[in-house]
Motif scaffolding. Sequence first.
Motif, short mmCIF file in Angstrom:
data_model
loop_
_atom_site.label_atom_id
_atom_site.label_comp_id
_atom_site.label_asym_id
_atom_site.label_seq_id
_atom_site.Cartn_x
_atom_site.Cartn_y
_atom_site.Cartn_z
N SER A 264 0.77 -1.19 -0.08
CA SER A 264 -0.10 0.10 0.09
C SER A 264 1.02 1.32 0.00
CB SER A 264 -0.90 -0.03 1.24
OG SER A 264 -0.21 0.40 2.34
N GLY A 265 2.14 1.30 0.59
CA GLY A 265 2.90 2.36 0.44
C GLY A 265 3.30 2.79 -1.00
N TYR B 47 0.62 5.50 -1.89
CA TYR B 47 0.85 6.66 -1.36
C TYR B 47 2.16 7.55 -2.01
CZ TYR B 47 -2.12 5.79 2.44
OH TYR B 47 -3.39 5.45 3.16
N ARG B 48 3.04 6.61 -2.46
CA ARG B 48 4.19 7.11 -3.15
C ARG B 48 3.78 7.77 -4.57
NH1 ARG B 48 9.53 5.35 -1.59
NH2 ARG B 48 9.42 4.42 0.46
N SER C 56 5.32 10.36 2.73
CA SER C 56 4.72 10.37 4.32
C SER C 56 3.98 11.79 4.85
CB SER C 56 5.99 10.04 5.28
OG SER C 56 5.81 10.57 6.39
N ALA D 276 0.32 11.41 3.46
CA ALA D 276 -0.41 10.22 4.02
C ALA D 276 -1.17 10.91 5.24
CB ALA D 276 0.56 9.15 4.33
N ARG E 102 -6.28 10.11 2.43
CA ARG E 102 -6.22 8.63 3.27
C ARG E 102 -7.79 8.16 2.69
NH1 ARG E 102 -1.87 7.42 5.93
NH2 ARG E 102 -2.87 5.52 6.27
N GLY F 289 1.42 -2.27 5.06
CA GLY F 289 1.44 -0.81 5.03
C GLY F 289 1.62 -0.34 6.57
N ARG F 290 0.69 0.61 6.64
CA ARG F 290 0.84 1.17 8.25
C ARG F 290 -0.36 0.88 9.07
NH1 ARG F 290 4.74 1.82 6.04
NH2 ARG F 290 6.65 3.36 5.74
N ASP F 291 -1.70 0.92 8.23
CA ASP F 291 -2.89 1.20 8.93
C ASP F 291 -3.71 0.13 8.38
OD1 ASP F 291 -3.04 1.95 6.56
OD2 ASP F 291 -4.74 3.38 6.79
N ILE F 292 -3.15 -0.91 7.91
CA ILE F 292 -3.83 -1.92 7.14
C ILE F 292 -4.87 -2.99 8.11
CG2 ILE F 292 -4.10 -3.79 5.63
CD1 ILE F 292 -2.88 -1.27 4.59
N ARG G 41 10.52 10.05 9.63
CA ARG G 41 9.34 9.22 8.69
C ARG G 41 8.52 8.51 9.98
NH1 ARG G 41 8.27 6.09 3.98
NH2 ARG G 41 10.82 5.92 3.49
N ASP H 291 4.73 9.25 10.84
CA ASP H 291 3.65 8.14 10.37
C ASP H 291 3.02 7.71 11.95
OD1 ASP H 291 4.57 8.24 7.98
OD2 ASP H 291 5.67 6.41 7.99
N ARG I 41 0.75 11.10 13.28
CA ARG I 41 -0.27 11.81 12.42
C ARG I 41 -1.62 11.37 13.20
NH1 ARG I 41 0.69 7.91 7.98
NH2 ARG I 41 -0.48 6.10 8.48
O1 DC Z 1 5.93 1.68 3.13
P1 DC Z 1 6.44 2.92 2.26
O2 DC Z 1 7.64 3.42 2.92
O3 DC Z 1 6.66 2.69 0.83
O4 DC Z 1 5.49 3.85 2.55
C1 DC Z 1 5.56 5.50 2.16
C2 DC Z 1 4.68 6.29 2.82
O5 DC Z 1 3.30 6.02 2.72
C3 DC Z 1 5.19 6.09 4.55
O6 DC Z 1 5.96 6.85 5.04
C4 DC Z 1 3.46 6.27 5.19
C5 DC Z 1 2.69 6.27 3.74
N1 DC Z 1 1.80 4.84 4.24
C6 DC Z 1 0.68 5.07 5.00
O7 DC Z 1 0.56 6.23 5.58
N2 DC Z 1 -0.09 4.00 5.24
C7 DC Z 1 0.04 3.06 4.24
N3 DC Z 1 -0.89 1.82 4.64
C8 DC Z 1 1.24 2.72 3.85
C9 DC Z 1 2.11 3.92 3.56
#
Ligand code: DC
Length: 218
Positions: A35-36, A39-40, A86, A89, A95, A116-119, A167, A171, A174
């Motif tokens: 999922s990153g 966002y990228r 970031s 995001a 989002r 990802g971060r919030d999956i 970062r 992350d 937020r």
């Molecule tokens: O995993 P990554 O480094 O490719 O992710 C890039 C940025 O995207 C990360 O700093 C935060 C955001 N991100 C997010 O907020 N939620 C996700 N599910 C995946 C990535």
Amino acid sequence: MSSVMVITVDGPVAAGKGLLSWRLAEHFGLNHLDSGMIYRATAARLLDQGDDPTDEAAAAFAAESLEISDLQRSDLRLQSVGQAASVIAALPSVRAALLRMQRRFAAKPPGAVIDGRDIGTVVCPDADVKLFVTAGLDVRAKRRFDELVGRGQSPVLAEITAEIAERDKRDMERETAPLRQAEDAILLDTSELDADQALVAALKIVEQQLKAPAKTSI
Ligand code: DC
């Protein structure tokens, strides 16, 4: 368990989520979404247009109009794109737009491994198995350093460490969907593990979780 199986893999930058998730998806015959990358890709579109990543209207528009071809760009792994990702995001409307896309992906049979971060906390709170993958800051910085050296770049370790720490902070702090371990996620610390050992440990967790009795709600 439903007919669609979902495994979520959350954690901070460079914890080893990407390769691990891809290998878990291969093992179980599931789709995989990093999922990153969405966002990228959103951030890359904005940077192309010369827009500021803190411009929420422009960022939300870039997220809404994201196309599959944006996910195939070769520059998405650049540090600058990661930093801008970031930043965008943290914007709620970005989002919200990307949430819909991720849920559609998760619902497609036979299911998916999504990292990802919030999956596990927001995108797929009812996932069959949730992993939270982490490693010490120095270990993660060294991995990212080695990866960049392997790509022919000449990174500075102290700079990589500072960027990753910045970062992580953004992350985790937020307001919307911050990086955190879901209550029902299993922690996997890969500080002392190579990629093969991390896969073995993750498979053990997944098998155990799939065998565990289904959660009841009254
Ligand atoms: O995993 P990554 O480094 O490719 O992710 C890039 C940025 O995207 C990360 O700093 C935060 C955001 N991100 C997010 O907020 N939620 C996700 N599910 C995946 C990535």
